[in-house]
Design a protein around this motif. Structure first.
Motif, PDB file in Angstrom:
ATOM      1  N   ASP A  38       0.849  -1.185   0.000  1.00  0.00           N
ATOM      2  CA  ASP A  38       0.000   0.000   0.000  1.00  0.00           C
ATOM      3  C   ASP A  38       0.892   1.244   0.000  1.00  0.00           C
ATOM      4  O   ASP A  38       1.189   1.824   1.052  1.00  0.00           O
ATOM      5  CB  ASP A  38      -0.925  -0.021   1.228  1.00  0.00           C
ATOM      6  CG  ASP A  38      -1.955   1.089   1.219  1.00  0.00           C
ATOM      7  OD1 ASP A  38      -1.751   2.110   0.526  1.00  0.00           O
ATOM      8  OD2 ASP A  38      -2.971   0.935   1.938  1.00  0.00           O
ATOM      9  N   ASP A  39       1.313   1.644  -1.191  1.00  0.00           N
ATOM     10  CA  ASP A  39       2.253   2.758  -1.319  1.00  0.00           C
ATOM     11  C   ASP A  39       1.709   4.060  -0.742  1.00  0.00           C
ATOM     12  O   ASP A  39       2.475   4.855  -0.185  1.00  0.00           O
ATOM     13  CB  ASP A  39       2.640   2.969  -2.785  1.00  0.00           C
ATOM     14  CG  ASP A  39       3.455   1.809  -3.333  1.00  0.00           C
ATOM     15  OD1 ASP A  39       4.084   1.087  -2.534  1.00  0.00           O
ATOM     16  OD2 ASP A  39       3.463   1.630  -4.569  1.00  0.00           O
ATOM     17  N   ASP A  40       0.408   4.280  -0.878  1.00  0.00           N
ATOM     18  CA  ASP A  40      -0.180   5.509  -0.342  1.00  0.00           C
ATOM     19  C   ASP A  40      -0.054   5.550   1.177  1.00  0.00           C
ATOM     20  O   ASP A  40       0.294   6.584   1.754  1.00  0.00           O
ATOM     21  CB  ASP A  40      -1.653   5.640  -0.747  1.00  0.00           C
ATOM     22  CG  ASP A  40      -1.821   5.914  -2.234  1.00  0.00           C
ATOM     23  OD1 ASP A  40      -0.874   6.445  -2.857  1.00  0.00           O
ATOM     24  OD2 ASP A  40      -2.889   5.573  -2.775  1.00  0.00           O
ATOM     25  N   LEU A  41      -0.335   4.432   1.827  1.00  0.00           N
ATOM     26  CA  LEU A  41      -0.238   4.386   3.284  1.00  0.00           C
ATOM     27  C   LEU A  41       1.221   4.472   3.734  1.00  0.00           C
ATOM     28  O   LEU A  41       1.533   5.156   4.709  1.00  0.00           O
ATOM     29  CB  LEU A  41      -0.908   3.117   3.834  1.00  0.00           C
ATOM     30  CG  LEU A  41      -1.037   3.029   5.348  1.00  0.00           C
ATOM     31  CD1 LEU A  41      -1.745   4.252   5.927  1.00  0.00           C
ATOM     32  CD2 LEU A  41      -1.776   1.749   5.735  1.00  0.00           C
ATOM     33  N   GLU A  43       3.564   6.018   2.163  1.00  0.00           N
ATOM     34  CA  GLU A  43       3.917   7.419   1.956  1.00  0.00           C
ATOM     35  C   GLU A  43       3.367   8.315   3.058  1.00  0.00           C
ATOM     36  O   GLU A  43       3.977   9.323   3.423  1.00  0.00           O
ATOM     37  CB  GLU A  43       3.378   7.873   0.592  1.00  0.00           C
ATOM     38  CG  GLU A  43       4.018   9.126   0.068  1.00  0.00           C
ATOM     39  CD  GLU A  43       3.601   9.390  -1.365  1.00  0.00           C
ATOM     40  OE1 GLU A  43       3.008  10.462  -1.598  1.00  0.00           O
ATOM     41  OE2 GLU A  43       3.857   8.537  -2.229  1.00  0.00           O
ATOM     42  N   GLN A  44       2.235   7.938   3.625  1.00  0.00           N
ATOM     43  CA  GLN A  44       1.631   8.705   4.709  1.00  0.00           C
ATOM     44  C   GLN A  44       2.336   8.430   6.048  1.00  0.00           C
ATOM     45  O   GLN A  44       2.595   9.356   6.809  1.00  0.00           O
ATOM     46  CB  GLN A  44       0.148   8.342   4.825  1.00  0.00           C
ATOM     47  CG  GLN A  44      -0.563   9.001   5.970  1.00  0.00           C
ATOM     48  CD  GLN A  44      -1.979   8.459   6.127  1.00  0.00           C
ATOM     49  OE1 GLN A  44      -2.472   7.702   5.295  1.00  0.00           O
ATOM     50  NE2 GLN A  44      -2.622   8.837   7.205  1.00  0.00           N
ATOM     51  N   LEU A  45       2.652   7.166   6.331  1.00  0.00           N
ATOM     52  CA  LEU A  45       3.204   6.791   7.631  1.00  0.00           C
ATOM     53  C   LEU A  45       4.716   6.960   7.758  1.00  0.00           C
ATOM     54  O   LEU A  45       5.216   7.320   8.833  1.00  0.00           O
ATOM     55  CB  LEU A  45       2.852   5.329   7.943  1.00  0.00           C
ATOM     56  CG  LEU A  45       1.378   4.998   8.112  1.00  0.00           C
ATOM     57  CD1 LEU A  45       1.198   3.495   8.260  1.00  0.00           C
ATOM     58  CD2 LEU A  45       0.796   5.740   9.307  1.00  0.00           C
ATOM     59  N   GLN A  48       6.304  10.431   9.069  1.00  0.00           N
ATOM     60  CA  GLN A  48       6.072  10.721  10.488  1.00  0.00           C
ATOM     61  C   GLN A  48       6.827   9.753  11.389  1.00  0.00           C
ATOM     62  O   GLN A  48       7.313  10.124  12.446  1.00  0.00           O
ATOM     63  CB  GLN A  48       4.585  10.753  10.828  1.00  0.00           C
ATOM     64  CG  GLN A  48       3.877   9.420  10.745  1.00  0.00           C
ATOM     65  CD  GLN A  48       2.441   9.495  11.231  1.00  0.00           C
ATOM     66  OE1 GLN A  48       2.177  10.023  12.298  1.00  0.00           O
ATOM     67  NE2 GLN A  48       1.525   8.962  10.445  1.00  0.00           N
TER      68      GLN A  48
END
Length: 139
Positions: A38-41, A43-45, A48
């Motif tokens: 899940d590249d989007d997740l 990239e989000q996690l 941070q």
């Protein structure tokens, strides 16, 4: 400054940002996102996750490391927290267990052959990384 004192500051500073369960939940969510591709997740996690560890080390613990005579520089490993230097000793605590050639294999995913550490494991690894900076009488 002694090793045990430095480690106490290190642990307290990271726990001011998140409690151990939150650190572990973030690690687990990131590992799960990598497993699911899940590249989007990711990239989000990932930012941070990395920046939290790096910011605490670089800024919150600045006085602690200065008092111990340890210089803190940006990490060189993609999963590194920081590069620590003192009296000719250089070390880089990591947030995962590295595999041989893990990042050198151009086709490998960033997590191939690696496992994100839990908060207690990261603290243990950090302690092992810092130990050479202190003499045995300092512990």
């Amino acid at each position: 400054m002694m090793l045990n004192e430095t480690l106490a500051h290190l642990r307290a500073a990271h726990l001011m940002v998140r409690d151990a369960e939150e650190w572990d939940a973030l690690s687990a969510a990131l590992a799960e996102a990598y497993s699911a591709n899940d590249d989007d997740l990711v990239e989000q996690l990932l930012p941070q996750y990395l920046q939290s560890w790096r910011t605490v080390t670089r800024y919150v613990l600045r006085d602690t490391f200065d008092n111990a005579g340890i210089t803190v520089a940006d990490a060189t490993d993609p999963w590194g927290i920081a590069v620590l230097t003192s009296r000719g000793i250089i070390a880089e605590p990591l947030l995962c267990l590295p595999a041989a050639g893990g990042f050198e294999n151009q086709g490998a995913s960033p997590m191939e052959g690696r496992r994100l550490l839990t908060f207690p494991e990261t603290m243990d690894h950090y302690a092992q990384t810092l130990a050479p900076f202190f003499t045995t009488q300092d512990t």
